[in-house]
Enzyme design. Structure first.
Site, PDB file in Angstrom:
ATOM      1  N   CYS B  83      36.028  45.598  56.508  1.00 32.00           N
ATOM      2  CA  CYS B  83      36.169  45.602  55.043  1.00 32.00           C
ATOM      3  C   CYS B  83      34.962  46.242  54.367  1.00 32.00           C
ATOM      4  O   CYS B  83      34.943  46.389  53.145  1.00 32.00           O
ATOM      5  CB  CYS B  83      36.362  44.192  54.523  1.00 32.00           C
ATOM      6  SG  CYS B  83      37.262  43.137  55.653  1.00 32.00           S
ATOM      7  N   SER B 208      42.157  37.496  48.208  1.00 28.34           N
ATOM      8  CA  SER B 208      42.410  38.839  47.696  1.00 28.34           C
ATOM      9  C   SER B 208      43.758  39.317  48.233  1.00 28.34           C
ATOM     10  O   SER B 208      44.222  38.846  49.259  1.00 28.34           O
ATOM     11  CB  SER B 208      41.288  39.790  48.107  1.00 28.34           C
ATOM     12  OG  SER B 208      41.142  39.788  49.515  1.00 28.34           O
ATOM     13  N   ILE B 210      46.844  42.191  49.443  1.00 32.89           N
ATOM     14  CA  ILE B 210      47.007  43.396  50.265  1.00 32.89           C
ATOM     15  C   ILE B 210      47.146  44.557  49.286  1.00 32.89           C
ATOM     16  O   ILE B 210      47.977  44.502  48.374  1.00 32.89           O
ATOM     17  CB  ILE B 210      48.246  43.250  51.176  1.00 32.89           C
ATOM     18  CG1 ILE B 210      47.973  42.171  52.233  1.00 32.89           C
ATOM     19  CG2 ILE B 210      48.608  44.582  51.816  1.00 32.89           C
ATOM     20  CD1 ILE B 210      49.211  41.741  52.994  1.00 32.89           C
ATOM     21  N   LYS B 333      39.280  40.120  44.502  1.00 30.56           N
ATOM     22  CA  LYS B 333      40.272  39.097  44.168  1.00 30.56           C
ATOM     23  C   LYS B 333      41.338  39.624  43.204  1.00 30.56           C
ATOM     24  O   LYS B 333      42.525  39.409  43.421  1.00 30.56           O
ATOM     25  CB  LYS B 333      39.518  37.904  43.562  1.00 30.56           C
ATOM     26  CG  LYS B 333      40.372  36.758  43.124  1.00 30.56           C
ATOM     27  CD  LYS B 333      41.021  36.086  44.306  1.00 30.56           C
ATOM     28  CE  LYS B 333      42.227  35.278  43.892  1.00 30.56           C
ATOM     29  NZ  LYS B 333      43.422  36.090  43.649  1.00 30.56           N
ATOM     30  N   HIS B 337      41.868  44.808  47.218  1.00 33.82           N
ATOM     31  CA  HIS B 337      40.968  45.010  48.352  1.00 33.82           C
ATOM     32  C   HIS B 337      41.590  45.970  49.370  1.00 33.82           C
ATOM     33  O   HIS B 337      42.010  45.567  50.446  1.00 33.82           O
ATOM     34  CB  HIS B 337      40.663  43.642  48.976  1.00 33.82           C
ATOM     35  CG  HIS B 337      39.676  43.671  50.097  1.00 33.82           C
ATOM     36  ND1 HIS B 337      38.758  44.676  50.282  1.00 33.82           N
ATOM     37  CD2 HIS B 337      39.455  42.777  51.105  1.00 33.82           C
ATOM     38  CE1 HIS B 337      38.030  44.414  51.359  1.00 33.82           C
ATOM     39  NE2 HIS B 337      38.436  43.278  51.882  1.00 33.82           N
TER      40      HIS B 337
END
Ligand SMILES: [Zn+2]
Lengths: 182, 390
Positions: B83, B208, B210, B333, B337
């Site tokens: 990430c 968060s 998809i 959030k 993300h």
């Protein structure tokens, strides 16, 4: 029948069956694997080439660990040169660069450090009920991650848990998990 | 090493994006960044693409994106740091410029997570720890990894699920003011508390989404930057660190050691007192893939003492006007993300914050001229802390 491997494939096939049938109908009717996304109206091409993955992992250098499982024992390694302890077991010691390991059995009780309940599952675990995963501190000084067979509301940090090695119910292959110590 | 400036930034609309392919999605951010810097694709000497992939169809995204965006035949690569892939792209591009290898380099991130169905995405991210010892037999999920931290943190310090939800409420509030955000509706504390568990004690609204999205930043050497822009934003420092892949190898589950290390390294380079970083910073974007991650970030970054991060959330000290405003973009959030794009989007957002050109209501007052991005890959498997300054 009823091994985790077959059950999982049946489950995933069933979950996908409806989508595959719709895709086939779409191709038959229009000649193209293309549909309008119902949420956005965007034109989407559905991949007709499926990729199924199942990896081949070497456990050759930790064969003793696998042998231990078959005897319902859990093994870790200790470096014969410097004494470093490894769980998960390692065949090589990065601390002193030796690869001469002694295999020892993990003790049977530890203390719960932290845990969670997996409510939303990955596709390959979706055939399971919600399961508890915990991290347990063992007397040897390392931690072990595994399922905890207990009511999650009864769990507390520092609680004593007993290590079990055996055929996990419903999956039918040998692994290890924890349950509250008596 | 040469000084390096951000001279152009771009961010796509984040969200569910079946209306664009992966390279088309990348172009949205690339074009915006090129326009912002008043440059053309041919001016870019090299580019670095943050992308994790697996869920999307292109196994070589950097070359596909480079071709579509007209960046070929400059040199391009893809980098992966889970990430934090976007931050690693920025760091690689930074090194290329700082070292003198190139004068103008683009870092971008792009991710189309929705090319696969949700259970497959959950599967891919769950496998992103130490596959054999965590996933094969125990089916950990990504919320699950952070939930292990949430349980430990709440048990040790007495934080509640409501404290975690305060983070979600704040980030949705600011997301509602950001036209690029995936979620544009504020939520209430009650809505968050009532949402279903994903990995107890974390709920849907602690998590968060998809996301499909892209971001791009153009970095230039000092000499070039001064020629092409009046408002360069300097990359003052980048601190990076790794954690163990296997969570069971960690001593402590109440913070992320890699993030603490990355922060120390960045603070030292930037001349920031690690005991009082908020005195130097106007605004921060921190990694809030789950609400507990933002709480731990407050502590790992030194915004709060150990065990007191949740109090910053409870007392609303990370809104504008508080101790330090955090995630005015809506964060991971609410903004979304798209894993490989997140770190680049943070730098783009903070550049705009420092230039004072974000939307009203979510512009931080810029007094000290410094901003911080904190981007975690995995569950503290990678960590990057980047300090920007005017
Ligand atoms: Zn050794």
């Amino acid at each position: 029948m009823s091994t985790v491997i077959e059950k999982l494939r049946e489950y995933l096939d069933k979950a996908e069956a409806e989508q595959i049938r719709q895709l086939d109908q779409l191709v038959a009717a229009t000649g193209l694997p293309v549909y309008k996304d119902p949420k956005t109206g965007a034109l989407v091409w559905v991949d007709v080439r499926e990729l199924r993955l199942r990896f081949q992992l070497s456990v050759n250098k930790i064969a003793k660990f696998v042998e231990g499982l078959s005897q319902e024992r859990l093994y870790y390694t200790v470096c014969k040169r410097c004494g470093a302890k490894y769980f998960p077991p390692q065949a090589d010691c990065p601390r002193c660069k030796a690869s001469d390991m002694e295999w020892r059995e993990v003790s049977r009780e530890g203390e719960l450090i932290t845990w969670t309940v997996i409510n939303v599952k990955p596709a390959s675990f979706a055939h399971n009920k919600d399961y508890v995963v915990g991290i347990v501190r063992m007397p040897e000084g390392f931690n072990i991650t595994a399922w905890v067979d207990a009511d999650p509301s009864a769990l507390r940090p520092g609680m004593r848990l007993r290590l079990v090695v055996g055929r996990r119910p419903g999956e039918n292959y040998i692994t290890y998990w924890f349950r509250p110590a008596q | 090493m040469r000084r390096v400036a951000v001279v152009g930034v771009g961010i796509s609309k984040f969200g569910y994006r079946p209306d664009v392919s992966l390279p088309e999605l990348a172009w949205e951010a690339v074009k915006e960044a090129l326009d912002d810097a008043r440059l053309d694709a041919k001016d870019i000497e090299a580019y670095v693409v943050g992308n994790v992939g697996g869920w999307s169809s292109e196994p070589l995204p950097a070359v596909v994106v480079g071709e579509y965006c007209g960046l070929a035949p400059s040199s391009g690569i893809r980098v992966e740091a889970a990430c934090a892939s976007g931050s690693s792209a920025v760091r690689t591009a930074y090194h290329m410029v700082a070292s003198g290898e190139a004068d103008i380099v683009m870092a971008m991130g792009v991710e189309k997570m929705n090319e696969s169905p949700t259970p497959t995405v959950v599967e891919f991210i769950g496998r992103a720890g130490n596959y054999f010892w965590e996933f094969e037999n125990f089916g950990l999920t990504f919320p699950g990894y952070y939930a292990l931290h949430a349980t430990a943190y709440m048990n040790k310090y007495g934080a509640t699920e409501a404290d975690l939800c305060e983070v979600a409420v704040k980030n949705h509030y600011y997301g509602s003011l950001n036209p690029k955000a995936q979620f544009q509706k504020p939520i209430t504390l009650e809505e968050c508390l009532k949402s279903r568990y994903v990995a107890w004690p974390l709920k849907l609204y602690d998590s968060s989404p998809i996301t499909d999205g892209s971001a791009a930043v153009i970095l230039a050497s000092e000499e070039v930057a001064k020629k092409i822009t009046d408002t360069p934003v300097w990359i003052k420092a980048i601190g990076a660190a790794n954690g163990t892949s296997n969570l069971s190898k960690r001593e402590d589950f109440t913070g992320l050691e890699a993030a603490r290390l990355a922060a120390q390294r960045a603070y030292r380079k930037a001349g920031i007192d690690p005991n009082e970083p908020v005195k130097y910073l106007d605004v921060a974007e921190v990694h809030d893939c789950f609400t507990i991650a933002e709480i731990m970030a407050y502590e790992d970054l030194g915004f709060a003492k150990r065990g007191e991060g949740y109090k910053l959330a409870r007392e609303k000290q990370t809104y504008i006007g508080g101790v330090i405003p955090v995630n005015l973009s809506g964060g991971l959030k609410a903004k979304g993300h798209p894993i490989g794009a997140t770190g680049v989007a943070m730098i783009a957002e903070l550049t705009r914050q420092l230039r004072q050109e974000v939307e009203r209501g979510r512009q931080a007052p810029i007094k000290k001229g410094m901003a911080l991005a904190h981007n975690v890959g995995g569950t503290g498997h990678y960590a990057f802390v980047t300090i920007l300054s005017l």
